[in-house]
Design a protein around this motif. Structure first.
Motif, PDB file in Angstrom:
ATOM      1  N   ARG A   9       0.864  -1.194   0.000  1.00  0.00           N
ATOM      2  CA  ARG A   9       0.000   0.000   0.000  1.00  0.00           C
ATOM      3  C   ARG A   9       0.896   1.238   0.000  1.00  0.00           C
ATOM      4  N   PRO A  10       0.660   2.174  -0.902  1.00  0.00           N
ATOM      5  CA  PRO A  10       1.545   3.359  -0.980  1.00  0.00           C
ATOM      6  C   PRO A  10       1.370   4.306   0.211  1.00  0.00           C
ATOM      7  N   CYS A  11       2.449   4.987   0.532  1.00  0.00           N
ATOM      8  CA  CYS A  11       2.414   5.992   1.610  1.00  0.00           C
ATOM      9  C   CYS A  11       2.032   7.345   1.032  1.00  0.00           C
ATOM     10  N   LYS A  12       1.323   8.143   1.798  1.00  0.00           N
ATOM     11  CA  LYS A  12       0.978   9.509   1.382  1.00  0.00           C
ATOM     12  C   LYS A  12       2.209  10.388   1.519  1.00  0.00           C
ATOM     13  N   ARG A  13       2.609  11.025   0.413  1.00  0.00           N
ATOM     14  CA  ARG A  13       3.859  11.785   0.421  1.00  0.00           C
ATOM     15  C   ARG A  13       3.739  13.140   1.114  1.00  0.00           C
ATOM     16  N   ASP A  14       2.517  13.653   1.257  1.00  0.00           N
ATOM     17  CA  ASP A  14       2.373  14.948   1.922  1.00  0.00           C
ATOM     18  C   ASP A  14       2.186  14.800   3.425  1.00  0.00           C
ATOM     19  N   VAL A  15       2.489  13.577   3.946  1.00  0.00           N
ATOM     20  CA  VAL A  15       2.453  13.324   5.390  1.00  0.00           C
ATOM     21  C   VAL A  15       3.869  13.013   5.848  1.00  0.00           C
ATOM     22  N   ALA A  16       4.360  13.762   6.845  1.00  0.00           N
ATOM     23  CA  ALA A  16       5.697  13.533   7.399  1.00  0.00           C
ATOM     24  C   ALA A  16       5.564  12.981   8.811  1.00  0.00           C
ATOM     25  N   LEU A  17       6.500  12.091   9.187  1.00  0.00           N
ATOM     26  CA  LEU A  17       6.419  11.432  10.490  1.00  0.00           C
ATOM     27  C   LEU A  17       7.735  11.574  11.247  1.00  0.00           C
ATOM     28  N   THR A  18       7.633  11.583  12.569  1.00  0.00           N
ATOM     29  CA  THR A  18       8.814  11.522  13.420  1.00  0.00           C
ATOM     30  C   THR A  18       8.395  10.996  14.783  1.00  0.00           C
ATOM     31  N   GLY A  19       9.245  10.178  15.371  1.00  0.00           N
ATOM     32  CA  GLY A  19       8.943   9.605  16.681  1.00  0.00           C
ATOM     33  C   GLY A  19       9.783   8.369  16.925  1.00  0.00           C
ATOM     34  N   GLU A  20      10.109   8.137  18.166  1.00  0.00           N
ATOM     35  CA  GLU A  20      10.869   6.935  18.527  1.00  0.00           C
ATOM     36  C   GLU A  20       9.902   5.791  18.796  1.00  0.00           C
ATOM     37  N   LEU A  21      10.169   4.635  18.191  1.00  0.00           N
ATOM     38  CA  LEU A  21       9.294   3.467  18.301  1.00  0.00           C
ATOM     39  C   LEU A  21       9.899   2.442  19.255  1.00  0.00           C
ATOM     40  N   THR A  22       9.076   1.925  20.157  1.00  0.00           N
ATOM     41  CA  THR A  22       9.534   0.868  21.055  1.00  0.00           C
ATOM     42  C   THR A  22       9.067  -0.491  20.522  1.00  0.00           C
ATOM     43  N   LEU A  23       9.555  -1.572  21.115  1.00  0.00           N
ATOM     44  CA  LEU A  23       9.177  -2.917  20.673  1.00  0.00           C
ATOM     45  C   LEU A  23       7.711  -3.222  20.947  1.00  0.00           C
ATOM     46  N   SER A  24       7.114  -2.470  21.860  1.00  0.00           N
ATOM     47  CA  SER A  24       5.694  -2.676  22.150  1.00  0.00           C
ATOM     48  C   SER A  24       4.797  -1.781  21.304  1.00  0.00           C
ATOM     49  N   GLY A  25       5.391  -0.987  20.404  1.00  0.00           N
ATOM     50  CA  GLY A  25       4.603  -0.141  19.516  1.00  0.00           C
ATOM     51  C   GLY A  25       4.300   1.248  20.048  1.00  0.00           C
ATOM     52  N   ARG A  26       4.834   1.578  21.231  1.00  0.00           N
ATOM     53  CA  ARG A  26       4.602   2.926  21.778  1.00  0.00           C
ATOM     54  C   ARG A  26       5.485   3.944  21.061  1.00  0.00           C
ATOM     55  N   ILE A  27       5.000   5.175  20.987  1.00  0.00           N
ATOM     56  CA  ILE A  27       5.738   6.257  20.335  1.00  0.00           C
ATOM     57  C   ILE A  27       6.236   7.224  21.407  1.00  0.00           C
ATOM     58  N   LEU A  28       7.551   7.361  21.508  1.00  0.00           N
ATOM     59  CA  LEU A  28       8.168   8.194  22.531  1.00  0.00           C
ATOM     60  C   LEU A  28       8.499   9.582  21.973  1.00  0.00           C
ATOM     61  N   PRO A  29       8.586  10.603  22.841  1.00  0.00           N
ATOM     62  CA  PRO A  29       8.829  11.970  22.368  1.00  0.00           C
ATOM     63  C   PRO A  29      10.223  12.153  21.769  1.00  0.00           C
ATOM     64  N   VAL A  30      10.352  13.194  20.938  1.00  0.00           N
ATOM     65  CA  VAL A  30      11.608  13.498  20.258  1.00  0.00           C
ATOM     66  C   VAL A  30      11.947  14.965  20.476  1.00  0.00           C
TER      67      VAL A  30
END
Length: 668
Positions: free
Chosen positions: A591-612
């Motif tokens: 499935r293609p990714c939307k190019r006008d969406v930008a992402l940032t975040g640290e990912l843990t093994l449990s799927g949580r997103i930590l602050p940057v």
């Protein structure tokens, strides 16, 4: 025989004696601290016994000349008008409201501390003496309270704050020693001056051991009282000045860090000193050389203070993050003494070899990033981040500051060109891509220089209008593109956000599949942390194959390759974990990714997103690149409050706590 001397020897002796006498007069006129003056006089005595032809004589002469030329007690009078300081900051810098507020707070505290009236308590059991002291001290502009004995003095100490206490030694109930002990227990910074008609060496030594500032014997002269009070207050002023924080402006190049320091000096009417520490590797640059050879010199700190002739300048330590170290010493460690409020009053330069107070100096540092600064040195600073400018702020700055300056530099004052907003926007969007203004100013200067040449070549001399078409013709092919807006959506390609020393920027993360043995290949000059983030993202996906409808045996016979373009540039950090995970999910689910969406975040093994970190810089970079939606960790929510309104209105920010919260919104 030595009875007869040659004429040259007699003249040399006369010249040497005259030179030393002139030096003695200079030492007396320099008004050095007494202990420094005594050292200088001893050096002159040594020179008197030395041969003028020796190297030691020259070294000694240079040393005394340097001591005499230092501004031991010369300082500029600060302008304490906070409204004037505010108007100067607003006039010379657009935006940066948080930085300006913090600077004005800093100045307000210094102004209040330096302009407040000092309070003095006079403790004397003789009414006539008490009244006379109150009258004399009040005329000097101090707030004075009196107490008739030690008991009343201790009661007043519990109710009021005093800077100085003048107390008689012999009193009923509680004597001067009791007042001294009570005052020092309440506040060690209170200076206590003892006055007595029963002075003995033992009593004086006992008072000094308990913390008395001075010991005055009766009868005394009024000038002696005034002088001792002034000395005590000078010591307190030094303590007040040195306890203020050292501001450190941290931000990308061209964001106005140095000019902010200049504006602070201008608003306070102080002398401004700037030294660049980039590439400095020798400790002697800070502390100076020892007087072991003729060419020895003090460090840059003392040299610059001597040059401006004031002991209370604004001193900017530029590029402090680029300071180096080698076998000659560690300059960063030497700066610890310079910037430590407890050590500034007794800074010892190796060349001077005597204490020189830096407590009146207002130090300011600048850096592009705090990472290379040693932790002990960083602890001395109050860091004020400068994130960069939005497109709208750059446009406003161009019309208010850069364009008038460019017109003047190009000699177009008589026929000033009119540049349209659209033309300025073209320069910003197509010819610059930076957080600061330096390259933007170069491009504007280039446009006006070319316009000046065309004006001279034309027969009709008149003001011209600079349009977007003229800008493109003068500056050539555009250097930057809206890579997001102009790119198409692809499978396995996501848009990420990164922070660098020069500000935020967007990065693309690409993933592909090939037949293999289940290996993960990582390319693009990735650092260890970023490699571990990629491994964590893959481990999370492999542990949730059912959720994403992926064959669990798929990874045994296929290799995954993750690449971050611009391979020559080193990349590292944990904030790409979310971006890598989404790229892999896009690849594995086709499935293609939307190019006008930008992402940032640290990912843990449990799927949580930590602050940057670097939130504002990243969002500004996304806005410059045409990104419409940004995915951030929800724990960074407080950082969004500081964003300019034009960013909040044009960019949709989605805060998330889990990777699953965003997959279907990012992948088509």
């Amino acid at each position: 025989m030595a009875i007869f001397k040659r004429k040259e020897e007699l003249e040399e002796g006369y010249s040497n004696e005259t030179e030393l006498n002139d030096l003695k007069e200079s030492v007396e006129k320099a008004k050095m601290p007494p202990h420094i003056e005594s050292i200088a006089q001893k050096e002159i005595e040594k020179l008197n016994k030395s041969n003028p032809s020796t190297a030691e004589y020259t070294i000694g002469m240079n040393y005394i000349d340097y001591l005499v030329s230092l501004p031991w007690n010369k300082m500029t009078t600060d302008n304490l008008d906070i409204k004037r300081a505010e108007s100067i900051l607003h006039k010379e810098h657009y935006g940066l409201s948080e930085i300006k507020d913090r600077i004005l707070e800093h100045l307000a505290v210094r102004i209040l501390k330096s302009s407040r009236k000092y309070s003095i308590l006079v403790v004397e059991d003789e009414q006539i003496a008490r009244t006379n002291l109150e009258h004399v001290i009040s005329k000097e502009g101090y707030d004075v309270m009196t107490a008739k004995d030690g008991l009343e003095a201790t009661q007043l100490l519990n109710q009021h704050h005093f800077d100085i206490i003048l107390t008689d030694l012999k009193m009923d109930k509680i004597d001067g020693m009791g007042v001294l002990e009570t005052a020092k227990k309440k506040d060690p910074d209170i200076e206590v001056i003892m006055i007595t008609g029963y002075a003995t060496v033992t009593t004086a030594v006992s008072a000094m051991k308990k913390g008395s500032f001075h010991f005055i014997t009766k009868p005394f002269k009024v000038e002696e009282i005034r002088s001792v009070i002034k000395q005590a207050l000078d010591k307190k002023k030094g303590q007040i000045e040195s306890k203020g924080p050292v501001l450190c402006f941290v931000g990308p190049p061209g964001t106005g860090k140095t000019s902010l320091g200049m504006s602070i000096a201008k608003s306070l009417e102080k002398e401004f000193i700037r030294i660049s520490l980039a590439g400095v590797k020798d400790e002697a640059e800070i502390r100076g050389h020892r007087r072991s050879y003729v060419g020895a010199l003090p460090g840059r700190i003392v040299q610059e203070i001597r040059r401006v002739g004031s002991i209370n300048p604004v001193f900017m330590l530029d590029e402090i993050d680029k300071i180096g170290q080698d076998f000659k010493g560690d300059p960063a460690s030497a700066l610890l003494e310079v910037l430590d409020s407890e050590q500034q009053a007794n800074f010892v330069d190796h060349y001077l070899d005597v204490p020189f107070s830096l407590s009146n100096v207002m130090f300011i540092a600048t850096a592009n990033t705090t990472d290379p600064i040693p932790p002990a040195l960083l602890d001395r600073f109050e860091v004020l981040p400068l994130s960069g400018y939005t497109q709208e702020e750059k446009e406003q700055i161009a019309f208010d500051y850069l364009i008038p300056k460019a017109i003047n530099n190009a000699g177009l004052d008589k026929f000033p060109p009119i540049i349209t907003k659209e033309a300025v926007r073209v320069i910003i969007d197509e010819y610059t891509r930076e957080a600061g203004l330096r390259n933007f100013q170069r491009q504007i200067d280039s446009v006006f220089r070319k316009t000046a040449r065309e004006l001279l070549s034309s027969e009709e001399k008149k003001s011209v209008e600079i349009t977007p078409e003229m800008v493109r013709k003068q500056l050539g092919a555009k250097k930057y593109y809206f890579e997001i807006a102009e790119a198409k959506e692809r499978i396995g390609v996501t848009t990420g956000l990164a922070w660098t020393e020069t500000g935020g920027q967007i990065i693309f993360i690409e993933a592909t599949i090939m037949k293999g043995r289940g290996e993960l290949i990582l390319t693009g000059s990735l650092g260890n942390v970023m490699k571990e983030s990629a491994q964590a993202a893959l481990s999370y996906i492999r542990s949730h194959t059912e959720k994403y409808h992926i064959d669990e045996n798929f990874f045994e016979n296929n290799d995954l390759h993750i690449h971050v373009p611009a391979g020559a540039i080193p990349k590292d950090g944990p904030s790409a974990g979310l971006t890598i995970a989404v790229a892999l999910i896009s690849l594995l689910t086709k499935r293609p990714c939307k190019r006008d969406v930008a992402l940032t975040g640290e990912l843990t093994l449990s799927g949580r997103i930590l602050p940057v970190g670097g939130v504002k810089e990243k969002i500004l970079a996304a806005h410059r690149a045409g990104v419409k939606t940004i995915v951030f960790p929800a724990k960074n929510d407080s950082d969004f409050n500081d964003l300019p309104p034009e960013i909040k209105n044009n960019v949709n920010i989605i805060p998330i706590n889990e990777l699953d919260d965003i997959v279907d919104r990012v992948i088509g």
